[in-house]
Design an enzyme around this catalytic site. Structure first.
Site, PDB file in Angstrom:
ATOM      1  N   LYS A  17      11.179  -6.660  -4.832  1.00 55.55           N
ATOM      2  CA  LYS A  17      11.478  -8.054  -4.498  1.00 55.55           C
ATOM      3  C   LYS A  17      10.239  -8.932  -4.639  1.00 55.55           C
ATOM      4  CE  LYS A  17      13.541  -8.097  -0.614  1.00 55.55           C
ATOM      5  NZ  LYS A  17      12.894  -8.450   0.643  1.00 55.55           N
ATOM      6  N   LYS A 189      30.081  -2.188  -5.945  1.00 57.01           N
ATOM      7  CA  LYS A 189      30.480  -2.275  -4.527  1.00 57.01           C
ATOM      8  C   LYS A 189      29.306  -2.533  -3.574  1.00 57.01           C
ATOM      9  CE  LYS A 189      34.306  -1.107  -3.258  1.00 57.01           C
ATOM     10  NZ  LYS A 189      35.468  -1.915  -3.602  1.00 57.01           N
ATOM     11  N   LYS A 223      32.758  -8.965 -12.855  1.00 61.76           N
ATOM     12  CA  LYS A 223      33.164  -8.416 -11.561  1.00 61.76           C
ATOM     13  C   LYS A 223      32.198  -8.879 -10.461  1.00 61.76           C
ATOM     14  CE  LYS A 223      34.734  -3.912  -9.999  1.00 61.76           C
ATOM     15  NZ  LYS A 223      34.747  -2.495 -10.330  1.00 61.76           N
ATOM     16  N   CYS A 380     -16.737  -1.741  -1.412  1.00 60.99           N
ATOM     17  CA  CYS A 380     -16.772  -1.729   0.053  1.00 60.99           C
ATOM     18  C   CYS A 380     -17.244  -0.366   0.562  1.00 60.99           C
ATOM     19  CB  CYS A 380     -15.427  -2.146   0.618  1.00 60.99           C
ATOM     20  SG  CYS A 380     -15.620  -2.919   2.231  1.00 60.99           S
ATOM     21  N   GLN A 384     -21.027   1.564   0.393  1.00 63.36           N
ATOM     22  CA  GLN A 384     -21.705   2.211   1.517  1.00 63.36           C
ATOM     23  C   GLN A 384     -22.015   3.674   1.172  1.00 63.36           C
ATOM     24  OE1 GLN A 384     -19.091   1.298   4.830  1.00 63.36           O
ATOM     25  NE2 GLN A 384     -19.469  -0.893   4.665  1.00 63.36           N
ATOM     26  N   HIS A 506     -14.323  -7.152  -1.920  1.00 65.62           N
ATOM     27  CA  HIS A 506     -13.155  -6.608  -2.644  1.00 65.62           C
ATOM     28  C   HIS A 506     -12.804  -7.497  -3.842  1.00 65.62           C
ATOM     29  CE1 HIS A 506     -11.968  -3.465   0.220  1.00 65.62           C
ATOM     30  NE2 HIS A 506     -12.469  -4.270   1.126  1.00 65.62           N
ATOM     31  N   GLU A 508     -11.098  -6.827  -6.343  1.00 69.25           N
ATOM     32  CA  GLU A 508      -9.749  -6.570  -6.865  1.00 69.25           C
ATOM     33  C   GLU A 508      -8.739  -7.630  -6.436  1.00 69.25           C
ATOM     34  OE1 GLU A 508     -11.314  -4.785  -4.572  1.00 69.25           O
ATOM     35  OE2 GLU A 508      -9.974  -3.960  -3.040  1.00 69.25           O
TER      36      GLU A 508
HETATM   37  N1  GLN Z   1     -15.154   1.242   6.873  1.00 66.85           N
HETATM   38  C1  GLN Z   1     -16.107   0.413   6.235  1.00 66.85           C
HETATM   39  C2  GLN Z   1     -16.460  -0.793   7.100  1.00 66.85           C
HETATM   40  O1  GLN Z   1     -15.755  -1.106   8.014  1.00 66.85           O
HETATM   41  C3  GLN Z   1     -15.630  -0.027   4.875  1.00 66.85           C
HETATM   42  C4  GLN Z   1     -14.391  -0.869   4.925  1.00 66.85           C
HETATM   43  C5  GLN Z   1     -13.747  -1.031   3.575  1.00 66.85           C
HETATM   44  O2  GLN Z   1     -14.022  -0.273   2.667  1.00 66.85           O
HETATM   45  N2  GLN Z   1     -12.844  -1.993   3.447  1.00 66.85           N
HETATM   46  O3  GLN Z   1     -17.436  -1.441   6.846  1.00 66.85           O
END
Ligand code: GLN
Length: 537
Positions: A17, A189, A223, A380, A384, A506, A508
């Site tokens: 959807k 149906k 139908k 993210c 790290q 992020h 993306e």
């Molecule tokens: N857990 C990590 C933090 O809180 C990374 C979070 C994440 O990758 N979105 O910083």
């Protein structure tokens, strides 16, 4: 005054959807209309921020820091129309606000009821998207008609039809027309019953979109038209697409759905220019090569947990006319240095995550990428882990870790902001939404973005520990981006490596099929080069 378009779903969930709503939005945008799209979610969580990815797939983040349903990602990717905190409403947030108002005495002693108090709150939230620069508000109702939690939302959208006038409001019902192999026929149906359920509430759908495995014959359409009380020309077929979800706008446009909407609203606009969509589909259908990308994460069994990442990789591949061969690798599988799984890949991506499961597998995958010149993209938690790996294996900081993983690590190279030497107080515990980032001259990211100040979305608590900046830089890791005042590290790159980029945000969430994110395009390009090198091209 804005017009309204409501999209409900029937028979079963998972019919797509969100993609259908996003596709309709993209067609309206292509006709020059200014739209906003929102999603009403009937579940009781106040927002999906605390829900497990297993339950709900990815948590999408908007510029203003809303933790939202992943359908908002489809909306932004397909239409470019911005979403915000106003774009995702859950039943939980509605009840929360109504009960708070009740406690404050806002209802002046009245008995607080589902109708009108809850339904009015829902209508107010929908209307909150009205503004001078919006022509049409599209509103998708989550769940399936007949769900107990959803009924008050249907009541609210029925009332909007009454109040705004039927010319200004349309209802689209997405239904399922199954093919029963044993009988060799399709069945109408379930759709009939689902529309009957809608009519019981007082909603008469204007358009029926039928998800189907096989094309619908004229007889079946007739139908559906008769029993569901929808004009024959408004019975639209949406069969499973062959190559990509990005074919859906073209499938719907071929059947004239945008024209049906414009006629109903009595809006005249020139025909849609769908050439950007055709170019996207052309690139997907006629790739000039292939890249194999390994995504090493912890929620691999679940397609939706990394929705935006997979989409953004697709966009990067569209930009370079590559076919994406995606290998999903559970990070736990590469723990204990079982890196054979990575032998075949042209690029390794490590997405975001919370908690410590599978961390050592990610660190091992990053080491493998760094030592074997495999393009690496960390996002993210991926950044790290890249910092942890570099600290341990290059800087010689034995036992280095993030305090999220090991609170008592001797080298907390990633930690909470408040654990840092020079405390940077940034308010809320989670860094959420859009933050500006200043890119360092001469870095890969500076070249790819083509500008110095960029803005990207965040969702994390932990940060690169500034105490270790000198140490990693002396050993060949570049701080390629920071917050504009230099307080927090946003991007690192590894020198003398074909493509090693890790970001705290992020990217993306901001990629689109016809406007691929520069980092995803850059990563795919690096993977393409590696693939060509491997095959001796
Ligand atoms: N857990 C990590 C933090 O809180 C990374 C979070 C994440 O990758 N979105 O910083």
């Amino acid at each position: 005054m804005a017009k309204y378009l409501f999209i409900t779903g029937g028979v079963v969930s998972s019919l797509g959807k969100g993609i259908t709503a996003a596709s309709i939005g993209s067609l309206l945008t292509s006709r020059g209309l200014r739209i906003r799209i929102m999603k009403l979610d009937p579940y009781l969580n106040v927002d999906p921020g605390t829900m497990s990815p297993y339950q709900h797939g990815e948590v999408y983040v908007t510029d203003d820091g809303a933790e939202a349903d992943l359908d908002l990602g489809h909306y932004e990717r397909f239409t470019g129309a911005p979403t915000s905190k106003l774009s995702n409403i859950t039943a939980g947030s509605i009840y929360w606000d109504v009960l708070n108002k009740e406690r404050k005495g806002d209802y002046l002693g009245a008995t607080v009821q589902m109708i009108p108090h809850i339904s009015n709150e829902i209508k107010d939230r929908i209307r909150a998207l009205e503004s001078d620069d919006v022509d049409i508000i599209l509103c998708e109702i989550g769940g399936t008609v007949g769900d107990i939690e959803g009924s008050i939302f249907l009541e609210a959208i029925r009332e909007i039809g009454l109040e705004e006038g039927r010319d200004n409001v349309m209802y689209i019902h997405l239904t399922y027309v199954p093919y029963i192999a044993a009988a060799g026929e399709v069945k109408t149906k379930p759709s009939q019953q689902s529309v009957a359920k809608l009519r019981e509430i007082g909603i008469m759908p204007d358009i029926l979109i039928c998800r189907a495995e096989v094309p619908l014959t004229l007889d079946v359409r007739k139908k559906l038209s008769m029993f569901c009380n929808v004009p024959l020309g408004s019975v639209i077929e949406e069969c499973d697409v062959k190559h990509s979800i990005y074919e859906v706008p073209l499938v719907l446009s071929d059947q004239g759905i945008d024209e049906l909407l414009l006629v109903h609203y009595r809006i005249a606009r020139p025909p849609a220019d769908l050439s950007p969509w055709r170019r996207v589909i052309n690139a997907i259908r006629n790739p000039e090569g292939e890249v194999t990308i390994g995504v090493v994460g912890k929620y691999q069994e679940l397609q939706d947990a990394y929705k935006s990442i997979f989409e953004a990789l697709d966009h990067g591949c569209i930009a370079h006319k590559m076919k994406l061969n995606l290998i999903k690798i559970a990070s736990e599988e590469i723990e204990n240095n079982k890196t054979e799984l990575l032998d075949q890949v042209d690029g390794i991506l490590i997405p975001g995550a919370f908690g410590n499961r599978g961390i050592e597998g990610k660190v091992a995958a990053i080491r493998y990428a760094r030592e074997n010149d495999i393009p690496f993209f960390g996002i993210c938690m991926g950044l790290q882990c890249a910092v942890v790996e570099f600290a341990r294996n290059v800087c010689g900081l034995e036992g280095a870790n993030s305090t999220e993983i090991e609170a008592k690590t001797p080298h907390p190279v990633v930690c909470l902001m408040k654990e840092q030497k020079e405390v940077v107080d940034m308010g809320a515990t989670m860094r959420l939404g859009a933050w500006d980032c200043k890119l360092t001259a001469g870095t890969k990211v500076r070249e790819l973005y083509g500008e110095e100040i960029i803005s990207e979305r965040h969702r994390h608590r932990f940060e690169f520990n500034n105490t270790y900046r000198d140490s990693v830089q002396e050993n060949g890791m570049t701080i390629a981006g920071t917050t504009p005042g230099g307080e927090l590290v946003e991007i690192v790159e590894v020198e003398n490596h074909p493509w090693f980029v890790a970001v705290q945000f992020h990217p993306e969430f901001k990629s689109q099929p016809f406007n691929p994110h520069p980092l995803f395009a850059g990563f795919v390009e690096a993977a393409k080069k590696r693939n060509q090198l491997k095959s001796g091209a």
